[in-house]
Design a protein around this motif. Structure first.
Motif, mmCIF file in Angstrom:
data_model
loop_
_atom_site.group_PDB
_atom_site.id
_atom_site.type_symbol
_atom_site.label_atom_id
_atom_site.label_comp_id
_atom_site.label_asym_id
_atom_site.label_seq_id
_atom_site.Cartn_x
_atom_site.Cartn_y
_atom_site.Cartn_z
ATOM 1 N N LEU A 18 -1.955 -2.900 48.159
ATOM 2 C CA LEU A 18 -2.194 -1.452 48.222
ATOM 3 C C LEU A 18 -1.177 -0.684 47.387
ATOM 4 O O LEU A 18 -1.052 0.533 47.517
ATOM 5 C CB LEU A 18 -2.120 -0.963 49.667
ATOM 6 N N GLU A 20 -0.951 0.531 44.498
ATOM 7 C CA GLU A 20 -1.372 1.700 43.738
ATOM 8 C C GLU A 20 -1.387 2.973 44.588
ATOM 9 O O GLU A 20 -1.212 4.080 44.065
ATOM 10 C CB GLU A 20 -2.772 1.472 43.148
ATOM 11 N N LEU A 21 -1.577 2.818 45.901
ATOM 12 C CA LEU A 21 -1.665 3.987 46.778
ATOM 13 C C LEU A 21 -0.390 4.251 47.566
ATOM 14 O O LEU A 21 -0.256 5.313 48.183
ATOM 15 C CB LEU A 21 -2.829 3.816 47.764
ATOM 16 N N SER A 209 -5.527 -3.840 51.805
ATOM 17 C CA SER A 209 -5.766 -4.012 50.373
ATOM 18 C C SER A 209 -6.622 -2.854 49.864
ATOM 19 O O SER A 209 -7.189 -2.096 50.657
ATOM 20 C CB SER A 209 -6.483 -5.342 50.108
ATOM 21 N N ILE A 210 -6.719 -2.741 48.554
ATOM 22 C CA ILE A 210 -7.589 -1.712 47.976
ATOM 23 C C ILE A 210 -9.030 -1.943 48.401
ATOM 24 O O ILE A 210 -9.763 -0.996 48.728
ATOM 25 C CB ILE A 210 -7.477 -1.709 46.436
ATOM 26 N N TYR A 213 -9.574 -0.875 52.025
ATOM 27 C CA TYR A 213 -9.515 0.587 52.073
ATOM 28 C C TYR A 213 -10.821 1.192 51.553
ATOM 29 O O TYR A 213 -11.397 2.097 52.182
ATOM 30 C CB TYR A 213 -8.337 1.086 51.244
ATOM 31 N N VAL A 329 -8.543 2.438 40.424
ATOM 32 C CA VAL A 329 -7.624 3.377 41.072
ATOM 33 C C VAL A 329 -6.819 4.130 40.013
ATOM 34 O O VAL A 329 -6.230 3.516 39.124
ATOM 35 C CB VAL A 329 -6.651 2.642 42.020
#
Length: 342
Positions: A18, A20-21, A209-210, A213, A329
């Motif tokens: 995750l 990137e966020l 994880s992306i 999410y 993303v």
């Protein structure tokens, strides 16, 4: 019952998938469902379970988390007695191996000693669910358990109910036992405690994880899922922001989407989640995407299976197409104008 349960939320987790966020925020503060943060779910669950004292143990990038929660007023936790407490990590180095670091708890042991509650719920900050912990306590007491682990279909939800005195004992004896967290205790087949499992049957998503999410966000758009998460008698609370209603201009079309307040829409939105203050320009098409707060999408853009973090600007005629298995993303505060087809 109000004095029986103490709420403990571990907000130290860092999932690399995750990244990137969570470069600029705690995992607990990741936006979801347009107007909420991940921590809103477990915190609201505790408040709805009549828990009046909640301790949050953060570690990474927790400024935005503290800004979101403030004094706890939106959760009715701004109290003279009990209420909302923050205990940032003083000396935790490296990744944590499980929820509820006993070392982190030990640095704030006075909180547990001074609390009047008899039992504690220890929970992670990244599970999306709507759960009442009171039946778990009733079941725990009736079964004569020392530790109850909450599971779903055999998988641990990394939530535990334990008597406070036993929790203090585990914290104080950690160097002798080698237990670093609740997971260590549960995993040790040689311990002498009565371990029980409570099976939760409601809708649950653990965001690690992306992909999880993105899938959780898209699932929330389904009415059957929405109805399991957002219950009238067990509401999910969040920080209240006074913003005007969304403006739908002549060119706006919306199909199966969640639109928060304060937006200006002049394009086509389908199967997407649009957060507060987003602007979507004329003839732009947004499908299967998550657009976070105050993003600006210019005219004639096409976005499909994209996650835009806060304050992203998309320049005119930009095309970004990904897939549900590999959503694209865009990091917070960046400007995107290149043609990206994948």
């Amino acid at each position: 019952m109000k004095k029986r349960l103490l709420g403990v939320i571990d907000a130290t987790t860092y999932h690399e998938d995750l990244e990137e966020l969570i470069i600029h925020r705690s995992l607990a503060a990741v936006p979801i469902a347009g107007r909420y943060r991940l921590i809103d779910f477990v915190l609201s669950n505790m408040v709805n379970s009549e828990i009046e004292s909640v301790a949050i143990f953060p570690k990474f990038q927790y400024r935005s988390l503290m800004d979101h929660l403030g004094s706890g007023r939106n959760w009715d936790l701004n109290r003279k007695r009990d209420g909302l407490f923050f205990f940032p990590s003083p000396n935790l180095d490296g990744p944590q191996q499980g929820i509820g670091s006993f070392t982190h708890f030990a640095a704030n042991l006075d909180y547990f000693y001074r609390s009047t509650q008899d039992y504690a719920v220890i929970a992670n900050c990244y599970t999306v669910l709507n759960m009442d912990f009171r039946p778990v306590l009733d079941w725990h007491l009736a079964s004569g358990c020392d530790i109850t682990e909450i599971r779903q279909k055999g998988k641990s939800l990394e939530m535990y109910l334990v008597k406070k005195s036993l929790l203090i004992e585990l914290i104080e004896t950690r160097e002798n036992t080698g237990y670093t967290c609740m997971r260590d205790v549960v995993a040790d087949i040689g311990h002498s405690y009565r371990l029980c499992t409570y099976n939760y049957t409601g809708f649950t998503f653990m965001i690690d994880s992306i992909n999880t999410y993105f899938n959780a966000s898209m699932s929330i758009l389904q009415p059957t899922i929405w109805q399991q998460l957002f219950l009238k008698d067990q509401p999910i609370y969040t920080k209240v922001k006074d913003e005007p209603p969304t403006r739908y201009l002549a060119g706006a079309r919306v199909k199966n989407a969640m639109i928060a307040n304060g937006c200006i829409l002049d394009g086509y939105v389908e199967n997407s989640i649009i957060s507060r203050g987003v602007k979507i320009g004329k003839n732009s098409v947004i499908r299967n995407s998550i657009i976070m707060q105050k993003c600006q999408i210019a005219e004639n853009c096409v976005l499909d299976s994209v996650i835009l973090d806060k304050d992203v600007k998309i320049e005119p005629n930009t095309v970004m197409k990904a897939s549900s298995r590999h959503p694209y993303v865009i990091r917070k505060g960046t400007v995107q104008g290149a043609l990206m087809n994948s």
